[in-house]
Scaffold this motif. Structure first.
Motif, mmCIF file in Angstrom:
data_model
loop_
_atom_site.group_PDB
_atom_site.id
_atom_site.type_symbol
_atom_site.label_atom_id
_atom_site.label_comp_id
_atom_site.label_asym_id
_atom_site.label_seq_id
_atom_site.Cartn_x
_atom_site.Cartn_y
_atom_site.Cartn_z
ATOM 1 N N UNK A 101 0.821 -1.214 0.000
ATOM 2 C CA UNK A 101 0.000 0.000 0.000
ATOM 3 C C UNK A 101 0.857 1.267 0.000
ATOM 4 N N UNK A 102 1.846 1.324 0.893
ATOM 5 C CA UNK A 102 2.649 2.551 0.965
ATOM 6 C C UNK A 102 3.523 2.728 -0.268
ATOM 7 N N UNK A 103 3.990 1.616 -0.845
ATOM 8 C CA UNK A 103 4.788 1.732 -2.065
ATOM 9 C C UNK A 103 3.932 2.111 -3.271
ATOM 10 N N UNK A 104 2.669 1.826 -3.196
ATOM 11 C CA UNK A 104 1.743 2.272 -4.248
ATOM 12 C C UNK A 104 1.540 3.783 -4.157
ATOM 13 N N UNK A 105 1.490 4.285 -2.915
ATOM 14 C CA UNK A 105 1.310 5.730 -2.693
ATOM 15 C C UNK A 105 2.594 6.489 -3.006
ATOM 16 N N UNK A 106 3.722 5.971 -2.541
ATOM 17 C CA UNK A 106 5.019 6.626 -2.772
ATOM 18 C C UNK A 106 5.976 5.592 -3.370
ATOM 19 N N UNK A 160 9.213 4.196 -5.681
ATOM 20 C CA UNK A 160 10.581 4.643 -5.945
ATOM 21 C C UNK A 160 10.661 5.205 -7.363
ATOM 22 N N UNK A 161 11.561 6.140 -7.543
ATOM 23 C CA UNK A 161 11.858 6.629 -8.888
ATOM 24 C C UNK A 161 13.373 6.784 -9.006
ATOM 25 N N UNK A 162 13.833 7.470 -10.018
ATOM 26 C CA UNK A 162 15.273 7.588 -10.234
ATOM 27 C C UNK A 162 15.978 8.400 -9.149
ATOM 28 N N UNK A 163 15.236 9.246 -8.440
ATOM 29 C CA UNK A 163 15.851 10.138 -7.462
ATOM 30 C C UNK A 163 15.521 9.814 -6.011
ATOM 31 N N UNK A 164 14.415 9.155 -5.767
ATOM 32 C CA UNK A 164 13.984 8.932 -4.388
ATOM 33 C C UNK A 164 13.606 7.474 -4.133
ATOM 34 N N UNK A 165 13.761 7.043 -2.886
ATOM 35 C CA UNK A 165 13.382 5.670 -2.545
ATOM 36 C C UNK A 165 11.868 5.535 -2.392
ATOM 37 N N UNK A 166 11.412 4.311 -2.382
ATOM 38 C CA UNK A 166 9.995 4.061 -2.124
ATOM 39 C C UNK A 166 9.707 4.320 -0.646
ATOM 40 N N UNK A 167 8.438 4.342 -0.306
ATOM 41 C CA UNK A 167 8.045 4.556 1.083
ATOM 42 C C UNK A 167 8.610 3.466 1.986
ATOM 43 N N UNK A 168 8.543 2.219 1.536
ATOM 44 C CA UNK A 168 9.059 1.135 2.383
ATOM 45 C C UNK A 168 10.579 1.225 2.526
ATOM 46 N N UNK A 169 11.272 1.633 1.464
ATOM 47 C CA UNK A 169 12.721 1.803 1.556
ATOM 48 C C UNK A 169 13.086 2.947 2.505
ATOM 49 N N UNK A 170 12.184 3.894 2.661
ATOM 50 C CA UNK A 170 12.409 5.018 3.574
ATOM 51 C C UNK A 170 12.006 4.688 5.007
ATOM 52 N N UNK A 171 11.492 3.475 5.236
ATOM 53 C CA UNK A 171 11.184 3.054 6.598
ATOM 54 C C UNK A 171 9.757 3.263 7.050
ATOM 55 N N UNK A 172 8.858 3.541 6.125
ATOM 56 C CA UNK A 172 7.472 3.823 6.497
ATOM 57 C C UNK A 172 6.788 2.605 7.116
ATOM 58 N N UNK A 173 7.024 1.429 6.587
ATOM 59 C CA UNK A 173 6.393 0.224 7.138
ATOM 60 C C UNK A 173 6.893 -0.017 8.557
#
Length: 82
Positions: free
Chosen positions: A35-40, A42-55
């Protein structure tokens, strides 16, 4: 005027290096991650929400022992607002 919170903050800080789940089951973790990775995503410049520790943050927020993060007297707070 700011008042000091009246709940106990005995749980201490959350270890940012921890990787174990405290609240969510494996299936719930995967669902929240999707769900959080669907909202945010990853792209070429930023990590996904889960990679940023949201989960991990959500898991820690919901886990027992951190009750101090919840407002304990909602009725009193609402009465003061209205």
């Amino acid at each position: 005027m700011t008042k000091r919170a009246h709940w106990d903050n005995s749980a201490g800080p959350i270890d940012p290096a921890a990787t174990n789940r405290l609240f969510l089951t494996e299936h719930e973790w995967a669902t929240v991650k999707a769900a959080v990775d669907r909202i945010i995503p990853a792209d070429d410049l930023t990590p996904s929400a889960s990679d940023a520790g949201v989960v991990m943050y959500i898991d820690r927020y919901l886990s027992p022992g951190l009750e101090y993060i919840y407002a304990t007297d909602l009725a009193d707070c609402l009465a003061k607002l209205g």
